[in-house]
Design an enzyme around this catalytic site. Structure first.
Site, short mmCIF file in Angstrom:
data_model
loop_
_atom_site.label_atom_id
_atom_site.label_comp_id
_atom_site.label_asym_id
_atom_site.label_seq_id
_atom_site.Cartn_x
_atom_site.Cartn_y
_atom_site.Cartn_z
N SER A 19 0.84 -1.20 0.00
CA SER A 19 0.00 0.00 0.00
C SER A 19 0.87 1.24 0.00
O SER A 19 1.62 1.49 0.95
CB SER A 19 -0.91 0.01 1.22
OG SER A 19 -1.58 1.25 1.32
N HIS A 44 -1.40 -1.32 -4.12
CA HIS A 44 -2.67 -0.92 -3.52
C HIS A 44 -2.65 0.58 -3.29
O HIS A 44 -1.72 1.12 -2.69
CB HIS A 44 -2.86 -1.65 -2.18
CG HIS A 44 -4.21 -1.47 -1.58
ND1 HIS A 44 -5.31 -2.21 -1.95
CD2 HIS A 44 -4.66 -0.61 -0.62
CE1 HIS A 44 -6.36 -1.83 -1.25
NE2 HIS A 44 -6.00 -0.85 -0.44
N ASP A 46 -4.88 3.68 -1.80
CA ASP A 46 -6.02 4.09 -0.98
C ASP A 46 -6.45 5.50 -1.35
O ASP A 46 -5.66 6.45 -1.22
CB ASP A 46 -5.65 4.04 0.51
CG ASP A 46 -5.54 2.62 1.03
OD1 ASP A 46 -6.49 1.85 0.82
OD2 ASP A 46 -4.51 2.29 1.63
N MET A 48 -8.92 8.47 -0.36
CA MET A 48 -9.74 8.93 0.76
C MET A 48 -10.21 10.35 0.49
O MET A 48 -9.41 11.19 0.06
CB MET A 48 -8.93 8.89 2.06
CG MET A 48 -8.28 7.56 2.35
SD MET A 48 -7.35 7.63 3.90
CE MET A 48 -6.43 6.09 3.79
N HIS A 77 -8.54 1.45 -4.07
CA HIS A 77 -9.54 1.27 -3.01
C HIS A 77 -10.21 2.62 -2.75
O HIS A 77 -9.59 3.53 -2.18
CB HIS A 77 -8.82 0.75 -1.76
CG HIS A 77 -9.69 0.54 -0.58
ND1 HIS A 77 -9.18 0.30 0.68
CD2 HIS A 77 -11.04 0.53 -0.43
CE1 HIS A 77 -10.16 0.15 1.54
NE2 HIS A 77 -11.31 0.29 0.90
N MET A 79 -12.22 4.73 -0.71
CA MET A 79 -12.82 5.01 0.61
C MET A 79 -13.44 6.40 0.54
O MET A 79 -12.92 7.38 1.08
CB MET A 79 -11.76 4.92 1.71
CG MET A 79 -11.32 3.50 1.99
SD MET A 79 -10.11 3.36 3.33
CE MET A 79 -8.61 3.62 2.40
N MET A 148 -11.73 -5.42 5.53
CA MET A 148 -10.89 -4.52 6.34
C MET A 148 -10.62 -5.17 7.70
O MET A 148 -11.56 -5.46 8.44
CB MET A 148 -11.57 -3.16 6.52
CG MET A 148 -11.76 -2.37 5.24
SD MET A 148 -10.20 -1.99 4.40
CE MET A 148 -9.33 -1.04 5.67
N GLY A 155 -3.13 4.40 8.12
CA GLY A 155 -2.21 3.28 8.10
C GLY A 155 -1.61 3.04 9.47
O GLY A 155 -1.73 3.85 10.39
N ASP A 186 -6.95 -6.23 4.28
CA ASP A 186 -6.20 -4.98 4.40
C ASP A 186 -6.26 -4.49 5.84
O ASP A 186 -7.34 -4.25 6.37
CB ASP A 186 -6.82 -3.94 3.46
CG ASP A 186 -6.08 -2.60 3.48
OD1 ASP A 186 -5.04 -2.49 4.17
OD2 ASP A 186 -6.54 -1.68 2.79
N GLY A 188 -3.04 -4.01 9.16
CA GLY A 188 -2.22 -4.69 10.16
C GLY A 188 -1.54 -5.94 9.65
O GLY A 188 -1.16 -6.82 10.44
N GLY A 208 1.13 -2.20 4.16
CA GLY A 208 1.68 -0.87 3.96
C GLY A 208 2.78 -0.53 4.94
O GLY A 208 3.96 -0.53 4.60
#
Length: 231
Positions: A19, A44, A46, A48, A77, A79, A148, A155, A186, A188, A208
Site C-alpha cells: 500500500s 494498492h 487508498d 480517501m 480502493h 474510501m 478490512m 495506516g 487490508d 495490520g 503498507g
C-alpha cells in the site's frame, strides 16, 4: 466495453499488494521499483475523500503517473462517500481494479456496473463491523472482496482480533457462490498476521506500514511472502 484490466484471475497463489499510503512520496518511484523487484504482485492505492474516512490521500493524477511507471496491476480502493463520482476518472487514469464500500452513500450495484462498463475489475469492501451477508446479492458482480482488518482511514493500525472470523465468513460466501473471487485483506498485515489471514481464507494481502516503514522495504516484503504458501 472490453475488459482491459491487468488483474489476474484467482490462481491458487497468495498475492501481496504493498500500500503506497505508507510509502515515502518524495521517493515514490524508487519505493515502487524496490517492492516490484522484491516480488510485489499488485500496488494498492487508498483513495480517501476526507468524508467517508477522516483523512485525505490521492487523486487520479497519481494513478496516471503510476500507470506510466509500472506494469503492476493497480488495485484502487475508493474510501469515499460517493464512489460514482470517482469511478470514471480513476478508470481512465489506469486503475485495473476499483473497490467500493458497501457502506458508501451510493448504490453499490450501480457502482459495480459502472466499473465493469469501463473495462475494470470490480471490488467491494466491508468495514470490520459490517455483516458479510450484505455481499450475498452482489456476488454475481464482484471480482474481489476486500475485508478490512482495521477501521479504515489511517495506516499503521493493528490487525483486529475479530478479523479472522470476518474473513472466514466471507470465504464461505465466496465458496458458496461458486465464482472465482479474490478475497483480499487490508490492515495490520505483517509477517506475523499474514499466516492468520491466509488460514482464515485470504488469497490477497495488503501491507503498507510493515513494508514501507521498515528500514529495508524489499526485505520486509520478502519476509511476508515467505509466510504466504500456495493455497
Amino acid at each position: 466495453m472490453k475488459n482491459t484490466s491487468k488483474m489476474p484471475s484467482v490462481n491458487g497463489t497468495i498475492h501481496i499488494a504493498p500500500s503506497i499510503l505508507s510509502a515515502d512520496l518524495c521517493q515514490l518511484g524508487q519505493e515502487v521499483a524496490r517492492v516490484t523487484q522484491a516480488g510485489a504482485d499488485w500496488l494498492h492505492i487508498d483513495i480517501m475523500d476526507g468524508h467517508f474516512v477522516p483523512n485525505l490521500s490521492f487523486g487520479p493524477a497519481l494513478v496516471r503517473s503510476l500507470r506510466k511507471f509500472t506494469d503492476l496491476p493497480l488495485d484502487v480502493h475508493l474510501m469515499v462517500t460517493n464512489p460514482l463520482h470517482f469511478i470514471e476518472p480513476f478508470a481512465k487514469a489506469g486503475a485495473d481494479l476499483l473497490t467500493v464500500h458497501v457502506e458508501s452513500n451510493d448504490d453499490t450495484l450501480q457502482a459495480l456496473k459502472a466499473i465493469h462498463a469501463l473495462g475494470v475489475k470490480t471490488g467491494v469492501s466491508i468495514k470490520p463491523d459490517t455483516a458479510p451477508s450484505v455481499l450475498t446479492p452482489l456476488m454475481e458482480y464482484i471480482d474481489l472482496v476486500l475485508v478490512m482488518s482495521v477501521y479504515p482511514g489511517f495506516g499503521g493500525q493493528a490487525f483486529l482480533d475479530s478479523a479472522p472470523a470476518q474473513i472466514k465468513a466471507v470465504r464461505q460466501l465466496i465458496n458458496t457462490s461458486g465464482k472465482q473471487i479474490w478475497l483480499e485483506v487490508d490492515g495490520g498485515i505483517n509477517a506475523q498476521t499474514a499466516p492468520v489471514a491466509i488460514a482464515a481464507g485470504a488469497d490477497a494481502l495488503v501491507a503498507g506500514n510493515a513494508i514501507f516503514s521498515s528500514a529495508d522495504p524489499a526485505l520486509a516484503l520478502k519476509q511476508i511472502k515467505q509466510e504466504t504458501p500456495k493455497i
